[in-house]
Design an enzyme around this catalytic site. Structure first.
Site, PDB file in Angstrom:
ATOM      1  N   CYS A  91       0.825  -1.224   0.000  1.00 24.96           N
ATOM      2  CA  CYS A  91       0.000   0.000   0.000  1.00 24.96           C
ATOM      3  C   CYS A  91       0.853   1.266   0.000  1.00 24.96           C
ATOM      4  O   CYS A  91       0.344   2.357  -0.255  1.00 24.96           O
ATOM      5  CB  CYS A  91      -0.926   0.005   1.201  1.00 24.96           C
ATOM      6  SG  CYS A  91      -2.026  -1.421   1.240  1.00 24.96           S
TER       7      CYS A  91
ATOM      8  N   HIS B  79      -3.523   7.078   3.180  1.00 27.99           N
ATOM      9  CA  HIS B  79      -3.899   5.776   2.619  1.00 27.99           C
ATOM     10  C   HIS B  79      -5.313   5.439   3.096  1.00 27.99           C
ATOM     11  O   HIS B  79      -5.624   5.568   4.276  1.00 27.99           O
ATOM     12  CB  HIS B  79      -2.900   4.722   3.083  1.00 27.99           C
ATOM     13  CG  HIS B  79      -3.264   3.335   2.658  1.00 27.99           C
ATOM     14  ND1 HIS B  79      -3.680   3.046   1.386  1.00 27.99           N
ATOM     15  CD2 HIS B  79      -3.300   2.168   3.347  1.00 27.99           C
ATOM     16  CE1 HIS B  79      -3.949   1.756   1.295  1.00 27.99           C
ATOM     17  NE2 HIS B  79      -3.727   1.203   2.474  1.00 27.99           N
TER      18      HIS B  79
ATOM     19  N   ASN C 287     -10.049  -0.252   0.419  1.00 31.44           N
ATOM     20  CA  ASN C 287      -8.588  -0.166   0.354  1.00 31.44           C
ATOM     21  C   ASN C 287      -8.120  -0.705  -1.004  1.00 31.44           C
ATOM     22  O   ASN C 287      -8.261  -1.901  -1.272  1.00 31.44           O
ATOM     23  CB  ASN C 287      -8.007  -0.988   1.508  1.00 31.44           C
ATOM     24  CG  ASN C 287      -6.488  -0.966   1.548  1.00 31.44           C
ATOM     25  OD1 ASN C 287      -5.834  -0.504   0.610  1.00 31.44           O
ATOM     26  ND2 ASN C 287      -5.935  -1.478   2.630  1.00 31.44           N
TER      27      ASN C 287
HETATM   28  C1  LIG Z   1      -9.977  -5.534  10.389  1.00 33.19           C
HETATM   29  C2  LIG Z   1     -10.533  -4.492  11.313  1.00 33.19           C
HETATM   30  C3  LIG Z   1     -11.558  -3.650  10.587  1.00 33.19           C
HETATM   31  C4  LIG Z   1     -11.243  -5.183  12.487  1.00 33.19           C
HETATM   32  O1  LIG Z   1     -11.705  -4.213  13.360  1.00 33.19           O
HETATM   33  P1  LIG Z   1     -11.471  -4.401  14.920  1.00 33.19           P
HETATM   34  O2  LIG Z   1     -12.012  -3.200  15.594  1.00 33.19           O
HETATM   35  O3  LIG Z   1     -10.027  -4.729  15.131  1.00 33.19           O
HETATM   36  O4  LIG Z   1     -12.321  -5.629  15.180  1.00 33.19           O
HETATM   37  P2  LIG Z   1     -12.999  -5.992  16.561  1.00 33.19           P
HETATM   38  O5  LIG Z   1     -11.955  -6.421  17.527  1.00 33.19           O
HETATM   39  O6  LIG Z   1     -13.890  -4.908  16.996  1.00 33.19           O
HETATM   40  O7  LIG Z   1     -13.869  -7.195  16.120  1.00 33.19           O
HETATM   41  C5  LIG Z   1     -13.309  -8.425  15.835  1.00 33.19           C
HETATM   42  C6  LIG Z   1     -14.480  -9.375  15.783  1.00 33.19           C
HETATM   43  O8  LIG Z   1     -15.246  -9.018  14.645  1.00 33.19           O
HETATM   44  C7  LIG Z   1     -15.385 -10.156  13.818  1.00 33.19           C
HETATM   45  N1  LIG Z   1     -15.371  -9.716  12.433  1.00 33.19           N
HETATM   46  C8  LIG Z   1     -14.311  -9.587  11.630  1.00 33.19           C
HETATM   47  N2  LIG Z   1     -14.707  -9.193  10.425  1.00 33.19           N
HETATM   48  C9  LIG Z   1     -16.047  -9.070  10.470  1.00 33.19           C
HETATM   49  C10 LIG Z   1     -17.013  -8.722   9.538  1.00 33.19           C
HETATM   50  N3  LIG Z   1     -16.687  -8.388   8.275  1.00 33.19           N
HETATM   51  N4  LIG Z   1     -18.291  -8.683   9.914  1.00 33.19           N
HETATM   52  C11 LIG Z   1     -18.659  -9.001  11.168  1.00 33.19           C
HETATM   53  N5  LIG Z   1     -17.781  -9.375  12.107  1.00 33.19           N
HETATM   54  C12 LIG Z   1     -16.482  -9.407  11.764  1.00 33.19           C
HETATM   55  C13 LIG Z   1     -14.183 -11.017  14.139  1.00 33.19           C
HETATM   56  O9  LIG Z   1     -14.449 -12.362  13.814  1.00 33.19           O
HETATM   57  C14 LIG Z   1     -14.056 -10.793  15.611  1.00 33.19           C
HETATM   58  O10 LIG Z   1     -14.987 -11.602  16.244  1.00 33.19           O
HETATM   59  P3  LIG Z   1     -14.650 -12.303  17.666  1.00 33.19           P
HETATM   60  O11 LIG Z   1     -14.374 -11.190  18.616  1.00 33.19           O
HETATM   61  O12 LIG Z   1     -15.894 -13.062  17.978  1.00 33.19           O
HETATM   62  O13 LIG Z   1     -13.458 -13.159  17.396  1.00 33.19           O
HETATM   63  C15 LIG Z   1      -9.417  -3.583  11.872  1.00 33.19           C
HETATM   64  O14 LIG Z   1      -8.618  -4.309  12.749  1.00 33.19           O
HETATM   65  C16 LIG Z   1      -8.548  -3.000  10.791  1.00 33.19           C
HETATM   66  O15 LIG Z   1      -9.001  -2.231   9.964  1.00 33.19           O
HETATM   67  N6  LIG Z   1      -7.245  -3.307  10.830  1.00 33.19           N
HETATM   68  C17 LIG Z   1      -6.328  -2.764   9.848  1.00 33.19           C
HETATM   69  C18 LIG Z   1      -6.524  -3.476   8.544  1.00 33.19           C
HETATM   70  C19 LIG Z   1      -5.844  -2.755   7.415  1.00 33.19           C
HETATM   71  O16 LIG Z   1      -5.951  -1.563   7.301  1.00 33.19           O
HETATM   72  N7  LIG Z   1      -5.157  -3.509   6.554  1.00 33.19           N
HETATM   73  C20 LIG Z   1      -4.515  -2.984   5.421  1.00 33.19           C
HETATM   74  C21 LIG Z   1      -3.317  -2.222   5.799  1.00 33.19           C
HETATM   75  S1  LIG Z   1      -2.606  -1.502   4.404  1.00 33.19           S
END
Ligand SMILES: CC(C)(COP(=O)(O)OP(=O)(O)OC[C@H]1O[C@@H](n2cnc3c(N)ncnc32)[C@H](O)[C@@H]1OP(=O)(O)O)[C@@H](O)C(=O)NCCC(=O)NCCS
Length: 342
Positions: free
Chosen positions: A129, A269, A299
């Site tokens: 990215c 980004h 993204n």
């Molecule tokens: C992926 C991301 C959106 C998850 O958000 P988060 O706030 O960390 O997630 P939370 O801890 O609130 O929630 C996780 C829970 O949601 C669930 N979950 C994940 N994706 C889900 C979806 N699409 N829909 C519903 N639930 C989902 C998981 O299974 C987890 O469940 P559990 O607690 O029962 O195991 C976030 O971590 C993120 O954006 N990270 C960076 C990713 C990124 O930018 N990557 C590219 C970099 S260039």
């Protein structure tokens, strides 16, 4: 346009080069829109979860017969048209991508062929990215050193081909698209003032695709195990993204002796609205200073800031003379921030 003075870090230490500006930008996104409502039918998720956790409402998905090089060439043609640049004028094409059409030849060579840019040298850059800023900074070196006069830099991705559409943790985040910039020296403009780039290979396991390379070439078993899909530790990636983007952005501003109030537009980004808000807040930027379009595209990795910059310019948010801060983060880990006098 800022009225307060600032420093051009490249014009130090008896530097004999010339400046490098972005002459024009262009972008392309595929027609097909994939909404959160449609994703609700594919995996166990909800529009509410995706919107509140990421800010993404929809993303674009390339057609089966539409490849990264097609989107890259379409974005490039728009940038060329906007600046009145002909294919024969292009000396170098750099494509930043993690989803090349093939392992080789480079997607840049395929773009060269599609544009008919016969004089151009061509190669790809892989910094995930962060690729577009890495590619801009590489392109800049050729202009300031007077090696080349016209460089085409593109960020392009068909991420839909490396996303596991049964994995709700990742499939809701990504989309396809391309953005391009034409680099030239423009008299009386500082252009690309600085770019701070960094990497941390210790954290390469936070976001990666294990299959398809020399370590794990495609076999029936590797494909059955889904090794050709991207894998991500979302929480750790989030934390690292905020810290790295903040550090890079602060360093870039410091090098130019700028404070955030002098920046017309911060273009981060477009990975997650909460990452963008955390970085914006900690930089002391006003909400209206920070450009966001991830609700429409998700993204798009190396294409992300390139598409956003094109939208910021085409909608008049960024105008000639304005100072722009680009800041990115990606797999590698990699990160970068650039200050541009537009
Ligand atoms: C992926 C991301 C959106 C998850 O958000 P988060 O706030 O960390 O997630 P939370 O801890 O609130 O929630 C996780 C829970 O949601 C669930 N979950 C994940 N994706 C889900 C979806 N699409 N829909 C519903 N639930 C989902 C998981 O299974 C987890 O469940 P559990 O607690 O029962 O195991 C976030 O971590 C993120 O954006 N990270 C960076 C990713 C990124 O930018 N990557 C590219 C970099 S260039």
């Amino acid at each position: 346009m800022t009225t307060k003075p600032f420093k051009n870090p490249r014009a130090q230490h008896g530097f004999q080069g010339r400046s490098c500006s972005i002459l024009s930008v262009g972008s392309y996104v595929p027609e097909r829109i994939l909404t959160n409502a449609e994703l609700e039918k594919m995996v166990d998720t909800s529009d509410d979860w995706i919107t509140s956790r990421t800010g993404i409402k929809e993303r674009r998905i390339a057609a089966e017969n539409e490849f990264t090089s097609d989107m890259a060439a379409a974005a490039a043609q728009r940038a060329m048209q906007s600046a009145g640049i002909k294919a024969e004028q292009i000396d170098l094409i750099i494509v930043a991508t993690i989803t090349p059409d093939m392992m080789f030849p480079s997607t840049a060579c395929l773009v060269q062929q599609k544009l008919g840019a016969r004089r151009a040298a061509a190669f790809d850059v892989e910094a995930a990215c962060s690729g577009f800023i890495y590619a801009l900074e590489i392109g800049q070196q050729f202009i300031t050193s007077r090696t080349y006069d016209t460089v085409l830099v593109i960020g392009a991705e068909k991420l839909s081909t490396i996303v596991d559409w049964t994995d709700r943790n990742t499939c809701v985040l990504f989309g396809d698209g391309a953005g391009a910039a034409i680099l030239q020296s423009r008299p009386k403009s500082h252009g690309l003032l600085t770019a701070c780039m960094g990497a941390d290979g210790d954290k390469s396991d936070l976001l990666y695709m294990p299959g398809g390379g020399s370590m794990c070439p495609a076999t029936k078993n590797s494909i059955a195990a889904g090794l050709h899909y991207l894998r991500m530790d979302g929480k750790e990636t989030f934390k690292n993204a905020v810290n790295a983007m903040l550090t890079a952005a602060k360093e870039a501003l410091k090098r130019c002796e700028l404070d955030i109030t002098q920046i017309k537009c911060v273009i981060p980004h477009q990975a997650n609205r909460r990452i963008i808000e955390a970085v914006g807040e900690r930089l002391g930027a006003r909400e209206d200073q920070v450009f966001v379009n991830l609700d429409k595209y998700g993204n798009t990795s190396a294409a992300s800031v390139a598409i956003a910059l094109d939208e910021a310019v085409s909608t008049g948010v960024v105008q000639r003379g304005d100072l722009v801060l680009l800041v990115v983060f990606g797999a590698g880990l990699t990160w970068a921030a650039a200050v541009i006098e537009w």
